[in-house]
Design an enzyme around this catalytic site. Structure first.
Site, PDB file in Angstrom:
ATOM      1  N   LYS A   1       0.860  -1.179   0.000  1.00 33.97           N
ATOM      2  CA  LYS A   1       0.000   0.000   0.000  1.00 33.97           C
ATOM      3  C   LYS A   1       0.896   1.230   0.000  1.00 33.97           C
ATOM      4  O   LYS A   1       1.693   1.429   0.915  1.00 33.97           O
ATOM      5  CB  LYS A   1      -0.903  -0.017   1.235  1.00 33.97           C
ATOM      6  CG  LYS A   1      -1.797   1.212   1.341  1.00 33.97           C
ATOM      7  CD  LYS A   1      -2.786   1.082   2.478  1.00 33.97           C
ATOM      8  CE  LYS A   1      -3.606   2.345   2.629  1.00 33.97           C
ATOM      9  NZ  LYS A   1      -4.567   2.248   3.721  1.00 33.97           N
TER      10      LYS A   1
ATOM     11  N   LYS B   1      -2.061  -1.525  -3.916  1.00 29.63           N
ATOM     12  CA  LYS B   1      -2.951  -0.365  -3.831  1.00 29.63           C
ATOM     13  C   LYS B   1      -2.158   0.916  -3.849  1.00 29.63           C
ATOM     14  O   LYS B   1      -1.181   1.005  -3.100  1.00 29.63           O
ATOM     15  CB  LYS B   1      -3.737  -0.463  -2.526  1.00 29.63           C
ATOM     16  CG  LYS B   1      -4.637   0.710  -2.265  1.00 29.63           C
ATOM     17  CD  LYS B   1      -5.264   0.616  -0.918  1.00 29.63           C
ATOM     18  CE  LYS B   1      -6.022   1.904  -0.668  1.00 29.63           C
ATOM     19  NZ  LYS B   1      -6.476   2.011   0.679  1.00 29.63           N
TER      20      LYS B   1
HETATM   21  C1  PBG Z   1      -7.467   3.222   5.495  1.00 34.64           C
HETATM   22  C2  PBG Z   1      -7.704   3.197   4.037  1.00 34.64           C
HETATM   23  C3  PBG Z   1      -7.488   4.189   3.057  1.00 34.64           C
HETATM   24  C4  PBG Z   1      -8.003   3.677   1.870  1.00 34.64           C
HETATM   25  C5  PBG Z   1      -8.487   2.414   2.144  1.00 34.64           C
HETATM   26  N1  PBG Z   1      -8.275   2.129   3.476  1.00 34.64           N
HETATM   27  C6  PBG Z   1      -6.970   5.557   3.135  1.00 34.64           C
HETATM   28  C7  PBG Z   1      -5.640   5.885   3.595  1.00 34.64           C
HETATM   29  O1  PBG Z   1      -4.750   5.062   3.737  1.00 34.64           O
HETATM   30  O2  PBG Z   1      -5.485   7.072   3.862  1.00 34.64           O
HETATM   31  C8  PBG Z   1      -8.054   4.402   0.547  1.00 34.64           C
HETATM   32  C9  PBG Z   1      -9.107   3.957  -0.377  1.00 34.64           C
HETATM   33  C10 PBG Z   1      -9.398   4.871  -1.498  1.00 34.64           C
HETATM   34  O3  PBG Z   1      -8.750   5.912  -1.714  1.00 34.64           O
HETATM   35  O4  PBG Z   1     -10.320   4.524  -2.234  1.00 34.64           O
HETATM   36  N2  PBG Z   1      -6.167   3.118   5.905  1.00 34.64           N
END
Ligand code: PBG
Length: 337
Positions: free
Chosen positions: A205, A258
């Protein structure tokens, strides 16, 4: 009068004529290498404990935050469109320093899971396991002296995962990017006899500018600083493989890359290096930019969205998490008629 160059080219015509493969619609359909289907999708749903009516998210046209007790409509659409899974996100009534609503047995996600499972036991229900929507500082773990404490956060993430699984979630998705989170959650689940619950780890991520609309939707932007000390830096490709490798060793059932669109090379690398099912998250900003350009008439939203979703599948993703899931499923259905 044909030119001299034409005469020369006539003497050495192309040996291979790939245009033969594209000469009719039926041939093009027959030879399609990547077939996108509603069965590839997982649809994210935001559930907001403070609402009594659905509320559209201004930066994500077509996507709403939904009140508890009112998820039936969304779920019946998902089922009618043959989308096999949803991913639940919660917005709690209260936030505090340790994100205690994230692991409350009557928390928003826990109640939403029960509601969805009751309405549609056959639907796969996954949950996002993180603290950022539940902490008053907006970070994904416990903060001490301005630092996100890794090991102390593991306990809270494990409690969150257990409470989701106990509510009936089929799959938990740790997304906090804490080291060891998959192993900690696997052990915690197994100790409570929840060995049937899958872990879909947000393994690679990246700290991304494309999460902007989500943070508005989920009110989860950090109050100070940023997430660069836990989410990955986007220039790093080898490090992404290490993240995935450790999650595999810690017992992940499904790994994720992601965002998706700016990371197709990472998806491809993961597909060739690992044998687990691979998910890719087509995140909020990737959705919003196509929507915005479509609304302005700058591009054809349907064509652009289907092109992006197909590219994510072609790169190697077996699960595509996307806010386009319902619309894309409708477009794909129309195309078959
Ligand atoms: C929580 C999380 C996030 C997303 C999914 N779970 C945001 C972040 O890390 O700030 C992003 C999903 C999206 O942008 O569609 N940690």
């Amino acid at each position: 009068m044909k030119s001299e160059l034409y005469e020369i080219s006539k003497r050495a015509p192309p040996l291979h004529r790939l245009r033969r493969l594209r000469k009719s619609e039926s041939l093009r359909l027959l030879l399609k290498e990547t077939r996108l289907s509603s069965l590839d999708f997982m649809y994210p749903i935001f559930v907001d404990e403070r609402l009594s009516e659905p509320e559209e998210i201004s930066s994500m046209p077509g996507i709403c935050r939904h009140p508890l007790g009112r998820l039936n409509d969304e779920i019946s659409q998902v089922i009618a469109l043959q989308i096999p899974a949803v991913l639940l996100f919660g917005l709690p009534m209260r936030k505090d320093a340790r994100g205690s609503e994230a692991y409350a047995s009557e928390g928003v996600v826990q109640r939403a899971v029960r509601e969805v499972k009751k309405a549609a036991p056959q639907l796969t229900v996954a949950t996002d396991v993180c603290l950022c929507q539940y902490t008053d500082h907006g970070h994904c773990g416990v903060v001490h002296n301005g630092n996100v404490d890794n090991d102390e956060s593991l306990e809270l993430l494990s409690r969150t995962a257990i409470s989701h699984a106990e509510a009936g979630a089929d799959m938990v998705g740790p997304s906090a990017m804490m080291d060891g989170q998959v192993g900690a959650i696997r052990r915690a689940l197994d100790e409570r006899g929840l060995d049937d619950t899958l872990i879909m780890s947000y393994s690679a991520k990246f700290a991304s500018g494309f999460y902007g609309p989500f943070r508005e939707a989920a009110e989860s932007a950090p109050m100070w600083g940023d997430r660069h000390s836990y989410q990955m830096g986007f220039p790093n490709r080898r490090e992404a493989m290490r993240e995935i490798e450790f999650d595999v060793k810690e017992g992940a059932d499904i790994v994720m890359v992601k965002p998706a669109l700016s990371y197709l090379d990472i998806i491809r690398d993961a597909r060739t290096q690992f044998r687990l099912p691979l998910a890719a998250y087509n995140v909020s900003g990737e959705y919003s930019m196509i929507k915005a350009a479509g609304l302005k008439g700058w591009l054809d939203e349907k064509r652009a969205a289907l092109e992006v979703l197909t590219a994510i599948k072609r790169a190697g993703a077996s699960i595509i998490i996307s806010y386009f899931a319902k619309e894309a499923a409708r477009w794909l259905k129309e195309a078959q008629q």
